[in-house]
Design a protein around this motif. Structure first.
Motif, PDB file in Angstrom:
ATOM      1  N   ASP A 126      11.738 -12.404  53.781  1.00  0.00           N
ATOM      2  CA  ASP A 126      11.264 -13.742  52.863  1.00  0.00           C
ATOM      3  C   ASP A 126      11.645 -13.738  51.371  1.00  0.00           C
ATOM      4  OD1 ASP A 126      10.244 -14.515  55.538  1.00  0.00           O
ATOM      5  OD2 ASP A 126       8.259 -13.440  54.857  1.00  0.00           O
ATOM      6  N   SER A 127      11.442 -12.642  50.868  1.00  0.00           N
ATOM      7  CA  SER A 127      11.752 -12.529  49.456  1.00  0.00           C
ATOM      8  C   SER A 127      13.104 -12.976  49.114  1.00  0.00           C
ATOM      9  CB  SER A 127      11.326 -11.266  49.034  1.00  0.00           C
ATOM     10  OG  SER A 127       9.921 -10.821  48.732  1.00  0.00           O
ATOM     11  N   LEU A 128      13.812 -12.319  49.940  1.00  0.00           N
ATOM     12  CA  LEU A 128      15.227 -12.412  49.558  1.00  0.00           C
ATOM     13  C   LEU A 128      15.939 -13.824  49.808  1.00  0.00           C
ATOM     14  CD1 LEU A 128      16.853  -9.008  50.676  1.00  0.00           C
ATOM     15  CD2 LEU A 128      16.312  -9.705  48.454  1.00  0.00           C
ATOM     16  N   ALA A 129      15.330 -14.500  50.848  1.00  0.00           N
ATOM     17  CA  ALA A 129      15.645 -15.798  51.065  1.00  0.00           C
ATOM     18  C   ALA A 129      15.127 -16.839  50.049  1.00  0.00           C
ATOM     19  CB  ALA A 129      14.874 -15.986  52.345  1.00  0.00           C
ATOM     20  N   GLU A 130      14.092 -16.228  49.164  1.00  0.00           N
ATOM     21  CA  GLU A 130      13.778 -17.065  48.086  1.00  0.00           C
ATOM     22  C   GLU A 130      14.282 -16.716  46.642  1.00  0.00           C
ATOM     23  OE1 GLU A 130       9.411 -18.372  46.005  1.00  0.00           O
ATOM     24  OE2 GLU A 130       9.205 -17.272  47.655  1.00  0.00           O
ATOM     25  N   PHE A 131      14.614 -15.752  46.553  1.00  0.00           N
ATOM     26  CA  PHE A 131      14.995 -15.189  45.337  1.00  0.00           C
ATOM     27  C   PHE A 131      16.309 -14.636  44.979  1.00  0.00           C
ATOM     28  CE2 PHE A 131      10.198 -14.327  45.287  1.00  0.00           C
ATOM     29  CZ  PHE A 131       9.682 -15.425  44.469  1.00  0.00           C
ATOM     30  N   GLU A 132      17.201 -14.464  46.099  1.00  0.00           N
ATOM     31  CA  GLU A 132      18.519 -13.657  46.289  1.00  0.00           C
ATOM     32  C   GLU A 132      19.397 -14.745  45.503  1.00  0.00           C
ATOM     33  OE1 GLU A 132      21.374 -10.951  48.235  1.00  0.00           O
ATOM     34  OE2 GLU A 132      20.137 -12.127  49.485  1.00  0.00           O
ATOM     35  N   GLY A 133      20.120 -14.118  44.384  1.00  0.00           N
ATOM     36  CA  GLY A 133      21.112 -15.042  43.780  1.00  0.00           C
ATOM     37  C   GLY A 133      20.241 -15.924  42.519  1.00  0.00           C
ATOM     38  N   LYS A 134      19.126 -15.859  42.262  1.00  0.00           N
ATOM     39  CA  LYS A 134      18.342 -16.552  41.360  1.00  0.00           C
ATOM     40  C   LYS A 134      18.142 -15.432  40.065  1.00  0.00           C
ATOM     41  CE  LYS A 134      16.236 -19.841  44.334  1.00  0.00           C
ATOM     42  NZ  LYS A 134      15.055 -20.614  44.824  1.00  0.00           N
ATOM     43  N   GLY A 135      17.880 -15.788  38.979  1.00  0.00           N
ATOM     44  CA  GLY A 135      17.747 -14.986  37.635  1.00  0.00           C
ATOM     45  C   GLY A 135      16.313 -14.392  37.895  1.00  0.00           C
ATOM     46  N   TYR A 136      16.090 -13.526  36.793  1.00  0.00           N
ATOM     47  CA  TYR A 136      15.071 -12.500  37.221  1.00  0.00           C
ATOM     48  C   TYR A 136      13.782 -13.301  36.536  1.00  0.00           C
ATOM     49  CZ  TYR A 136      17.939  -8.297  37.717  1.00  0.00           C
ATOM     50  OH  TYR A 136      19.106  -7.492  38.109  1.00  0.00           O
ATOM     51  N   GLY A 137      14.123 -14.260  35.559  1.00  0.00           N
ATOM     52  CA  GLY A 137      12.937 -14.994  35.076  1.00  0.00           C
ATOM     53  C   GLY A 137      12.275 -15.786  36.106  1.00  0.00           C
ATOM     54  N   VAL A 138      13.235 -16.373  36.997  1.00  0.00           N
ATOM     55  CA  VAL A 138      12.677 -17.027  38.230  1.00  0.00           C
ATOM     56  C   VAL A 138      11.715 -16.273  39.034  1.00  0.00           C
ATOM     57  CG1 VAL A 138      13.050 -18.286  40.263  1.00  0.00           C
ATOM     58  CG2 VAL A 138      14.775 -18.679  38.423  1.00  0.00           C
ATOM     59  N   LEU A 139      12.150 -15.066  39.316  1.00  0.00           N
ATOM     60  CA  LEU A 139      11.160 -14.082  40.087  1.00  0.00           C
ATOM     61  C   LEU A 139       9.903 -13.962  39.259  1.00  0.00           C
ATOM     62  CD1 LEU A 139      10.422 -12.143  42.216  1.00  0.00           C
ATOM     63  CD2 LEU A 139      11.922 -10.394  41.056  1.00  0.00           C
ATOM     64  N   LYS A 140      10.054 -13.883  37.874  1.00  0.00           N
ATOM     65  CA  LYS A 140       8.816 -13.364  37.195  1.00  0.00           C
ATOM     66  C   LYS A 140       8.085 -14.454  37.061  1.00  0.00           C
ATOM     67  CE  LYS A 140      11.064 -10.031  34.415  1.00  0.00           C
ATOM     68  NZ  LYS A 140      11.516  -9.426  32.639  1.00  0.00           N
ATOM     69  N   LYS A 141       8.360 -15.810  36.886  1.00  0.00           N
ATOM     70  CA  LYS A 141       7.619 -16.968  36.959  1.00  0.00           C
ATOM     71  C   LYS A 141       6.770 -17.006  38.183  1.00  0.00           C
ATOM     72  CE  LYS A 141      10.278 -19.578  33.477  1.00  0.00           C
ATOM     73  NZ  LYS A 141      11.275 -20.703  33.214  1.00  0.00           N
ATOM     74  N   ALA A 142       7.382 -16.964  39.157  1.00  0.00           N
ATOM     75  CA  ALA A 142       6.873 -17.412  40.483  1.00  0.00           C
ATOM     76  C   ALA A 142       5.751 -16.187  40.817  1.00  0.00           C
ATOM     77  CB  ALA A 142       7.759 -17.201  41.612  1.00  0.00           C
ATOM     78  N   LEU A 143       6.256 -14.766  40.268  1.00  0.00           N
ATOM     79  CA  LEU A 143       5.182 -13.801  40.471  1.00  0.00           C
ATOM     80  C   LEU A 143       3.963 -13.930  39.556  1.00  0.00           C
ATOM     81  CD1 LEU A 143       4.261 -10.925  41.431  1.00  0.00           C
ATOM     82  CD2 LEU A 143       5.650  -9.943  40.060  1.00  0.00           C
ATOM     83  N   ALA A 144       4.248 -14.398  38.183  1.00  0.00           N
ATOM     84  CA  ALA A 144       2.986 -14.830  37.346  1.00  0.00           C
ATOM     85  C   ALA A 144       1.952 -15.735  37.940  1.00  0.00           C
ATOM     86  CB  ALA A 144       3.639 -15.117  36.177  1.00  0.00           C
ATOM     87  N   GLU A 145       2.406 -16.741  38.534  1.00  0.00           N
ATOM     88  CA  GLU A 145       1.615 -17.748  39.142  1.00  0.00           C
ATOM     89  C   GLU A 145       0.935 -17.053  40.374  1.00  0.00           C
ATOM     90  OE1 GLU A 145       0.986 -20.565  37.665  1.00  0.00           O
ATOM     91  OE2 GLU A 145       2.627 -19.743  36.137  1.00  0.00           O
ATOM     92  N   VAL A 146       1.309 -16.428  41.024  1.00  0.00           N
ATOM     93  CA  VAL A 146       0.700 -15.852  42.167  1.00  0.00           C
ATOM     94  C   VAL A 146      -0.486 -14.764  41.717  1.00  0.00           C
ATOM     95  CG1 VAL A 146       1.116 -14.125  44.227  1.00  0.00           C
ATOM     96  CG2 VAL A 146       2.877 -16.011  43.776  1.00  0.00           C
TER      97      VAL A 146
END
Length: 336
Positions: free
Chosen positions: A265-285
Motif C-alpha cells: 500500500d505504501s509503495l502504491a501511494e509514495f513510490e516515485g514521489k519526493g520525500y517531502g510528500v511522504l513526510k507531509k502525509a506522515l505528519a498529518e497522520v
C-alpha cells in the motif's frame, strides 16, 4: 470483565519504565497493541518506577511522581480500559522487590554482565548495583503474574530470554514455581527508529536530551510537523522500493503502523514521489492520532482522584496474584 471470563483467557503482562517522555514509538510498539488486544487476554500493565532508580544521579523525586501520573493518564488515553486491564504501579506491590532479591541470589553474575543494556550504560563512573541487577527485578515483574505472553518491543528479546532462564533455573533448584512465558512482538513497527538517526532505536531518554529525535505523545502539532519534516532520510530525493535507506524505511513503517496498511500500500501511494510528500502525509497522520490521545489525556489529568483510584485498585488486584506467587517462592526456598 468478570474474573471467571478473564481466567479463561491467556494472561499478558508488560510495563514501561517511569523515565523519559512517552513517544510515538511507545504508542506503536506497545500501547496501541495492548489496547487493541485487550479483549483477547487477561491483562496486567504496570509502570516501572523502581527501575527508574537504577541511575541515582538522575533521580528527581518530584519529577518521578509527575512522570508516574503522566504515564498512567496516557495509558488510559491511549485506550487501555480499566474494566479490561489491571493498571498498577510497580512499587505499590511489594512482592516485586522481595522476589527480585531471591532472583538476585539465584542468577549468576555472568548472565547479568552479558546484558546489552548494562553494557551500554555501565561506562559511567561507579555504576549502581541496581543497574547490574535490574534484569532480576524485571524477571520478578514478569514471573510474579505467571503470564502466558509478554508484549514487548523487539529490543527486549534478550530480557525475556533471561527471564525464561531465571525461571528454569529456580524451578530446577527448588521445584516448579514459575511458568515459562513467551514474548509477543508485533511483526510491523516492533522497532521504531530515531527520526534524527534511523540507525538508533527511538528512545525515551534520547527524546528528553535530543531535539528532533522523537515525536512525544504530548507534543503540540507545530512541533510534531517540524520534527517529522526535519527527519533524516538519505542522499536520494524520491521513494524507491528497490533501494530504501534506513530513514525512509523508518518513515514508511511509521505511516504503515498508524494507517494499518502494508508495504505494498505504501509503495502504491509514495513510490516515485519526493520525500517531502511522504513526510507531509506522515505528519498529518501522526498529528491526527496524537491529537485524539491528547484530548482524552487532558480530560483524565483534570481528575486526579480518578487516577489515584486507578492505581489503588490496580495495586490491590495485582497483589492478589503477585503475593501468592511470592509466598510460594518463599516456601520453596525455606523462607516460609
Amino acid at each position: 470483565m468478570s474474573s471467571e471470563a478473564a481466567a479463561t483467557r491467556p494472561r499478558v503482562l508488560s510495563g514501561i519504565t517511569a523515565t523519559g517522555k512517552l513517544h510515538i514509538g511507545n504508542y506503536i510498539g506497545a500501547l496501541s497493541v495492548w489496547a487493541r488486544e485487550q479483549d483477547r487476554f487477561e491483562n496486567y500493565f504496570f509502570i516501572a518506577d523502581l527501575h527508574a532508580l537504577t541511575i541515582p544521579e538522575n533521580i528527581q523525586p518530584d519529577a518521578l511522581r509527575e512522570r508516574v501520573t503522566e504515564i498512567v493518564a496516557l495509558y488510559v488515553a491511549c485506550g487501555l480500559d480499566v474494566d479490561k486491564s489491571v493498571l498498577f504501579l510497580q512499587s505499590r506491590v511489594p512482592a516485586h522487590a522481595s522476589l527480585a532479591w531471591i532472583f538476585n541470589c539465584v542468577t549468576p553474575i555472568g548472565w547479568l554482565e552479558r546484558m546489552t543494556q548494562y553494557k551500554s550504560k555501565s561506562d559511567r563512573a561507579n555504576p549502581s548495583a541496581g543497574l547490574l541487577t535490574y534484569p532480576s527485578l524485571m524477571a520478578a515483574d514478569i514471573l510474579l503474574y505467571q503470564p502466558d505472553f509478554v508484549p514487548v518491543g523487539d529490543d527486549q528479546r534478550q530480557h525475556i530470554e533471561l527471564t525464561r532462564n531465571i525461571a528454569q533455573r529456580f524451578n530446577s533448584m527448588f521445584g516448579e514455581a514459575f511458568s515459562i512465558p513467551e514474548p509477543m512482538i508485533r511483526t510491523s513497527g516492533a522497532r521504531i527508529m530515531g527520526l534524527d538517526d534511523p540507525n538508533v532505536k527511538m528512545s525515551k531518554s534520547l527524546a528528553e536530551s535530543r531535539d528532533g529525535h522523537a515525536v512525544g505523545l504530548l507534543d503540540p502539532p507545530n512541533k510534531i510537523r517540524k520534527t517529522i519534516m526535519r527527519s533524516v532520510t538519505d542522499s536520494g530525493t524520491e521513494v524507491r522500493g528497490d533501494g530504501l535507506g534506513a530513514g525512509v524505511e523508518n518513515l514508511l513503517v511509521l505511516h504503515e503502523a498508524l494507517t494499518d496498511t502494508t508495504r505494498e500500500d505504501s509503495l502504491a501511494e509514495f513510490e516515485g514521489k519526493g520525500y517531502g510528500v511522504l513526510k507531509k502525509a506522515l505528519a498529518e497522520v501522526v498529528i491526527e492520532h496524537v491529537s485524539a490521545i491528547q484530548e482524552r489525556y487532558n480530560e483524565i489529568r483534570a481528575d486526579r482522584s480518578y487516577l489515584d483510584r486507578i492505581l489503588a485498585e490496580g495495586a490491590e488486584k495485582a497483589a492478589n496474584i503477585a503475593d501468592e506467587t511470592a509466598r510460594n517462592a518463599m516456601r520453596l526456598t525455606g523462607l516460609l
